[in-house]
Design an enzyme around this catalytic site. Structure first.
Site, PDB file in Angstrom:
ATOM      1  N   GLY A 221      37.979  39.346  28.077  1.00  0.00           N
ATOM      2  CA  GLY A 221      36.732  38.637  28.302  1.00  0.00           C
ATOM      3  C   GLY A 221      35.532  39.544  28.066  1.00  0.00           C
ATOM      4  O   GLY A 221      35.637  40.773  28.159  1.00  0.00           O
TER       5      GLY A 221
ATOM      6  N   ASP B 236      43.659  39.175  35.529  1.00  0.00           N
ATOM      7  CA  ASP B 236      43.427  37.740  35.675  1.00  0.00           C
ATOM      8  C   ASP B 236      43.822  37.024  34.394  1.00  0.00           C
ATOM      9  O   ASP B 236      44.618  37.525  33.615  1.00  0.00           O
ATOM     10  CB  ASP B 236      41.965  37.467  36.048  1.00  0.00           C
TER      11      ASP B 236
END
Length: 404
Positions: free
Chosen positions: A100, A180
């Site tokens: 990300g 995550d």
């Protein structure tokens, strides 16, 4: 749906091909991209397949909110098109996807734009769930850096092709965060306690190691990728076994080298099977003193670089993931991510990104600064909503059944 998932996991036929049905608009290659944001995900159209190309090479194809939204739109369209049999994903340049876009998140947090941050996580996690329940075979070509969220948008799919250029890692504890994007699901399902080791240390695996431990389904030298893509482009099928046969045609048989961590799985399991981070470190120190093993020493150094809070919450997350489905992991990770960016417990995420990716002084000042100062209450709070009115991540579990 259960019948389908079983079929997918066993790589059997998904359903009778429907290629004779009428071609719909979204089955054509996307040639009308005018918005600059749309250029972050390009599309290649083949006979009966589509390829999404992550296209931010200057930042190693780091995922943005716009990329997540575009992927969701494209994949929904392709899933509903009877003339598209399967979907592939690859990256531009030397990376598949480095994760990300945490630098943008860092600036959004500092600007107080928390709703934009929440939208980032909601969008990407929703797409990861969509991929994990996708109704068509999926091929991810992991040629290059594949880290964090890059693993999240590939590993839940049917096939993952690693190469000699693949570098896998989940390095979130080193920036004060937690593995995550579904990582607590796939790390927890690796052999032994390899997932704990990778999640806590952020250490890298190469392509041969990925295929050996199951993170990848196929391995091919990078010089063969053009042949693989050419062969896939000629397929007229939605049958995963046909796609697998095509991938195997150019696959290479490889094994981890002698210094690979996978050849130390016995000592790894002995050390990382303990209940707490403190016990893991004690075990590593004991082994290092008895054996003078350089691997133990380097692993200890790596753990000492990470955020103490991140180490504790990441261990708990991976351990919980071992008994949860993909959707349960993503919903829990969303809560954790909201805590990580809210600065209510600690500012470790912003501090870690600052130290490693913004100022690049590599000297983060963690708070709490030691494992002893990370209380049980802090860890428990990390798994709770940031407020009583904060909604959880909503996933279409009634319509799309997650696998376990």
């Amino acid at each position: 749906m259960q019948r389908f998932k079983a079929a997918l996991l066993l790589r059997r036929n998904l359903h009778t091909p429907r290629f004779l049905l009428r071609r719909t608009l979204c089955s054509f290659p996307d040639t009308a991209i005018t918005d600059e944001l749309d250029n972050q995900v390009l599309v290649e159209g083949k006979a009966w397949s589509r390829t999404a190309i992550l296209n931010r090479p200057s930042v190693l194809n780091c995922l943005s909110t716009a990329m997540g939204a575009r992927l969701q739109k494209l994949y929904t369209c392709w899933e509903n098109d009877p003339d598209i049999g399967f979907v592939a994903m690859k990256g531009s340049g030397r990376a598949f996807c480095a994760g990300g876009d945490v630098v943008t998140l860092y600036h959004l947090i500092n600007a107080g734009k928390m709703e934009d941050c929440k939208e980032f996580f909601r969008t990407l996690y929703a797409f990861i769930y969509f991929l994990g329940t996708y109704l068509k075979p999926h091929v991810a070509l992991l040629n290059g850096i594949t880290m964090g969220g890059g693993a999240g948008v590939s590993i839940p799919g049917t096939f993952r092709v690693a190469t000699d250029k693949t570098v896998f890692a989940t390095p979130e504890t080193l920036i004060g965060f937690h593995p995550d994007a579904g990582a607590s699901f796939f790390l927890s399902h690796l052999p032994g306690h390899l997932g704990e080791y990778l999640g806590l240390t952020g250490e890298k695996l190469n392509g041969a190691e990925m295929i050996s431990c199951g993170l990848a389904t196929h391995y091919a030298h990078s010089t063969k990728l053009a042949l693989i893509e050419e062969q896939l482009g000629k397929l007229v099928t939605d049958d995963p076994s046909v796609i697998e046969t095509s991938l195997e045609k150019y696959s290479d048989l490889v094994y981890p080298d002698n210094i690979s961590v996978l050849n130390r799985i016995e000592i790894l399991d002995k050390c990382f099977s303990h209940d707490t981070v403190e016990e893991i470190i004690d075990s590593l120190e004991s082994e290092a003193s008895k054996t003078n093993d350089a691997w133990c020493s380097s692993t200890l150094m790596r753990l000492k670089e990470a955020s103490p809070l991140s180490l504790k919450v990441s261990l708990k997350s991976i351990r919980e993931g071992r008994f949860q489905s993909l959707d349960q992991c993503l919903i829990r990770e969303y809560r954790m991510s909201m805590q990580g960016i809210s600065n209510q417990i600690s500012r470790d995420f912003c501090e870690g990104v600052r130290a490693r990716m913004v100022d690049k002084d590599l000297a983060p000042k963690w708070n709490p600064p030691s494992l002893e100062q990370v209380s049980k209450d802090m860890v428990e709070q990390y798994f709770s909503p940031i407020s009583e009115v904060e909604p959880d991540l909503e996933l279409p579990t009634a319509l799309r059944e997650a696998f376990t």
